[in-house]
Scaffold this motif. Structure first.
Motif, mmCIF file in Angstrom:
data_model
loop_
_atom_site.group_PDB
_atom_site.id
_atom_site.type_symbol
_atom_site.label_atom_id
_atom_site.label_comp_id
_atom_site.label_asym_id
_atom_site.label_seq_id
_atom_site.Cartn_x
_atom_site.Cartn_y
_atom_site.Cartn_z
ATOM 1 N N PRO A 113 0.833 -1.138 0.027
ATOM 2 C CA PRO A 113 0.103 0.098 -0.045
ATOM 3 C C PRO A 113 0.877 1.449 -0.235
ATOM 4 N N GLU A 114 2.181 1.218 0.489
ATOM 5 C CA GLU A 114 2.932 2.368 0.217
ATOM 6 C C GLU A 114 3.845 2.456 -0.666
ATOM 7 N N ASP A 115 4.022 1.648 -1.591
ATOM 8 C CA ASP A 115 4.913 1.389 -2.569
ATOM 9 C C ASP A 115 4.581 2.382 -3.595
ATOM 10 N N GLN A 131 4.162 5.644 -3.875
ATOM 11 C CA GLN A 131 2.968 6.589 -3.654
ATOM 12 C C GLN A 131 3.498 7.977 -3.363
ATOM 13 N N GLY A 132 2.579 8.839 -3.590
ATOM 14 C CA GLY A 132 3.160 10.276 -3.460
ATOM 15 C C GLY A 132 3.101 11.017 -4.618
ATOM 16 N N ASN A 183 10.134 2.031 -3.894
ATOM 17 C CA ASN A 183 9.493 0.623 -4.179
ATOM 18 C C ASN A 183 8.584 0.672 -5.511
#
Length: 150
Positions: free
Chosen positions: A54-56, A58-59, A135
């Motif tokens: 879920p955090e790979d 991202q942004g 990631n």
């Protein structure tokens, strides 16, 4: 007497040999000059969705500026191998990838280097200052002599 016999027979034996360049796959130094002939079925590819957390990556929006596909490795081509590689990488705010590594591959030892080198050469649009991505994941398929991203 035996030494003379060797010198008389040796040219006859060698004249029956085939030149290396006339053997299949040796027309040039690059086996990819010959048609690709798959010697095994394409292996079931990795489930990329399962590999992405879920955090790979991202942004920020990741947009490619320079994007070149890897070349089919000559050793895999000449053996008729097909396979895939999952590559993980981070992206600096400048748009340059770093920490590029093959996370999974089938068959192992044939396609990883080509996939990693390709991603290392990629360039992305600059990200907001100080914002890097970690990631990110891409799956390369080396299939029937061609490379594609899935």
């Amino acid at each position: 007497m035996i030494a003379r016999l060797v010198f008389l027979v040796l040219p006859l034996v060698l004249s029956g040999c085939t030149a290396v360049s006339s053997l299949p796959g040796a027309g040039g130094l690059d086996p990819r000059d010959e048609p690709f002939r798959a010697m095994q079925p394409f292996p079931v590819p990795a489930n990329v969705e399962r590999l992405i957390g879920p955090e790979d990556c991202q942004g920020a929006q990741l947009a490619a500026r320079e994007f070149e596909m890897p070349a089919y490795p000559p050793r895999a081509w000449s053996r008729g191998l097909q396979g895939w590689v999952v590559v993980r990488f981070h992206v600096y705010d400048t748009g340059r990838p770093h920490r590029v590594r093959a996370a999974e591959s089938v068959p192992a030892g044939y396609f990883e280097g080509a996939a990693e080198r390709a991603v290392q050469r990629w360039r992305f649009e600059a990200l907001p200052e100080g914002q890097a991505l970690s990631n990110c994941v891409v799956l390369f398929e080396f299939r029937n002599g061609q490379v594609r991203i899935r």
